[in-house]
Write an enzyme that holds these catalytic residues in place. Sequence first.
Site, short mmCIF file in Angstrom:
data_model
loop_
_atom_site.label_atom_id
_atom_site.label_comp_id
_atom_site.label_asym_id
_atom_site.label_seq_id
_atom_site.Cartn_x
_atom_site.Cartn_y
_atom_site.Cartn_z
N LYS A 76 0.86 -1.26 0.10
CA LYS A 76 -0.07 -0.12 0.03
C LYS A 76 1.04 1.33 0.05
O LYS A 76 2.13 1.19 0.54
CB LYS A 76 -0.68 0.10 1.24
CG LYS A 76 -1.90 1.16 1.30
CD LYS A 76 -2.78 1.13 2.62
CE LYS A 76 -3.94 2.27 2.43
NZ LYS A 76 -4.72 1.96 3.61
N SER A 151 -9.65 2.48 2.82
CA SER A 151 -8.94 3.04 2.15
C SER A 151 -7.93 2.02 1.23
O SER A 151 -7.34 2.45 0.22
CB SER A 151 -7.91 4.05 2.83
OG SER A 151 -7.23 3.17 3.75
N SER A 175 -10.15 -0.04 7.05
CA SER A 175 -9.67 0.09 5.73
C SER A 175 -8.97 -1.06 5.19
O SER A 175 -8.62 -1.29 3.94
CB SER A 175 -8.53 1.43 5.77
OG SER A 175 -9.39 2.57 5.64
#
Lengths: 484, 477
Positions: A76, A151, A175
């Site tokens: 990420k 997210s 997330s």
Amino acid sequence: MHNKSVAELSAGLQKGEFSSEELTQAYLERIETLDKNLNSFITVTAEQALTAARNADQMRQAGKAGSLTGIPVAQKDIFCTEGVRTSCGSKMLDNFISPYNATVVERLNAAGMVMLGKTNMDEFAMGSSNENSYYGPVRNPWDQKAVPGGSSGGSAAAVAAQIAPLATGTDTGGSIRQPASLCGVTGLKPTYGRISRYGMIAFASSLDQAGPLARSAEDAAMVLNAMAGFDPHDSTSVDREVPDYTANLTESIEGLRIGLPAEFFAEGLDDGIANVIQAALKEYEKMGAKLVDISLPNSGLSVPTYYVVAPAECSSNLSRFDGVRFGYRCDDPLDLEDLYKRSRGEGFGAEVKRRIMIGTYALSAGYYDAYYLKAQQLRRLISDDFRQAFEQVDVIMGPTAPSVAFDIGEKSDDPVSMYLSDIYTIAVNLAGLPGMSIPAGFVDNRPVGLQVIGNYFTESRLLNVAHQYQLATNWHRQVPPGYE
Amino acid sequence: MQWEVVIGLEIHAQLATTSKIFSGASTAYGAEPNTQACAVDLGLPGVLPVLNKDVVRMAASFGLAIGANVSRRSVFARKNYFYPDLPKGYQISQFELPIVEQGSLDIELEDGTTKTIGVTRAHLEEDAGKSLHEDFHGMTGVDLNRAGTPLLEIVSEPDMRSAKEAVAYMKKIHSLVTYLGICDGNMQEGSFRCDANVSVRPQGQQEYGTRAELKNINSFRFVERAINIEIERQIDVLEGGGEVVQETRLYDADKNETRSMRSKEEANDYRYFPDPDLLPVELTEEFLQQVRESLPELPQQKKARFIDEYGLKADDAEVLTATRAQADYFEELVAACTDTRLAANWVVGTLAGMLNKESLDITDSKVGAAQLGGLLKRIIDNTISGKIAKEVFEAMWQGEGSADDIIDARGLKQITDSGAIEKIIDDIIAANPEQVEQFRAGKEKVLGFFVGQVMKASGGKANPGQVNQLLRQKLAS
């Protein structure tokens, strides 16, 4: 190769069926062709990946390979990666090349894993749809019109589309679990403190926790082994032994007590989702688990509590993005104040600015007691609910999200409706507990996730419970059309 | 009207650690800009603070030394504001739960009495970097070497009633932190600095007047001057019918004036909240006991011991123990020469004078304690006189060698041979018949003239006692 589990890939590498270089090349080619549309990567580090893959192959030849050596992974873009842009999904850090590695990155590198690139995300991890990215929205592989969740939307979409076998994510209010649910993959948010936060760009420090997104609990367990552990660079990481998370996967769950909080099955939950969850619970009953009705009476306060604590911390954490030392700086500032105002005004997106303002307000003199302090008290009540529940049950189950993936643009003008996407996941962060989302079915051809919540440091148990379900069902093996 | 002055001080003592409070970067002074700022000090995305254990021990030792409560649980908080030399946009400090609360210490007043000054609290925090406004052609440079340097901020009660008291308190704290070894006390380098809260009120009034805060005063002399100038200013304002505004003022040493930096209205709302990156600091009784046992001898104890053990006068003992370095020097000197009074006189007299003249700290003295001891031994055994000793001392200061080397090389050994001295006296008497007459007529003062002449003729080497005695004999006959 991309259809194989991590354990199978690991075995294939070990037997010499293919090299890490070939494996990495295969994934890079899939990214090249399939990600144009998905937009799950912000940065693909093809050259570095092939170098890392060749090093991994050499490690193997030298007899120094572990079970993850040579396995590709997507990071990420919230994790600092030395020499590679680390944008956090923001224009603010579009020009930021990190001079150091996050501990998570360091650990996966040390295990010989091969980073394919950096995945798309909501700006500074603020969002539940991945629409808040400076680099544009990510598409859900199950339906091009739908969001992947957020997210960690890029990581979830990349794993679902099998353009990465594994990805890292972070979970502040859901997330990891919410995008895992919306994309039909397995995501684990460990206990707060289990994985180092060093080098992970902070959103809300007391809630943020890294974790894996994978195609199965077994794959997640393998990578968690490498991610978890005490880090002297993070005072909030816990100095506690890391078990082998793959060791107990095959244990029977006969007699497992599953708590079902009334509040997770009340109004607001989509009927189709409720049916999928009920079916999953029946499956557990077949395996010998017992269902116990419980209550988490303060869970209704989770969303308001979260939207004081998280913005308050973020308003302070994001102060360092001031245009002075790194990141975006406005053109031709008139003076210092102008430099601050325009660099931040132009560098941050709307949702980030909204949360900075909410948080600044909540911490202001005269409001602190009414908001921040009160929220901290509620946080304790929410934790106490779980503590009492875990005196009666071993795990808690329910839906991960109140609905399946919604359409891109559907909720973008309605922040409150967007915030409610995390209604079932947020309490877990406020309490610091571990939680998972595992694929459990579909509604309207969009995936549904089952959430499994455990007591502190019971990641082994959660993975065991998830793995047993995945031995009995095939939901986690479903592949979106076009990505087989 | 009679005005009463009310002063409280906030002292920032830089703790003498080798690395920073939340990172491993060096705290050494004077490096090239930004060479001692690591990722944590730069506030890069993703970095986290880790508390340096040494600072906790140091703060605890300070707390114990002033009889304060050392908190079993203290909490780091973020003080949020924007400034280019504040990399994270917040300073990590302590707010609601500081590590030290409610202590006190005594200061000596000019009339010989003592006064107790309360210490409200002392808390740990990180220093900011430095903004450099010169040499950047209208831009500002930022040096982050100092960012993250550990500070102990010591906040007094508003107990002081004059600039002199404020200076006495500041010197006491300075002496204490250097004794404890937790601060090098170097004011030029900013290791020890002070803000003063100053207000005045009509004599007898209960409530305090409106205060002004004087920022960053970096010498004892300036503290006294800045406070006095500010007191005058406030009294002028009030007597002119005006009101004192609550504000922060900067002392300009060149112009000897204070001027406004920012008013209360412009003050920041710092939005303090507990830093979620750091756990609360919890101290055990065992830890505090260890710190207590490792406390060094403190100034008051040392002064009492000097009076008792070395038979010193109270004021000499006070001066000698004012700094730990000076007390250590004295004790090393006493180990080399047994006459404690003589040793004390030399340290507070000749040595202090020379150090003062060259603006040197005693630790940088060009004549070490053992060397000076070698010199004092020669006074004690009558090899040289006290006056010659000063000459030898100056030569030692210039690096000409040990006392014995210099005495030999310059032939300064005292003349104690009566025959030789008598020969000189006879010559002087013969050469000055007029003065001989005067002495014999009862003018005692003339003896001084003869002593001077004899000493001069002997090159200062004749033993003064012998000269006196022989002169009287010869002049009487």
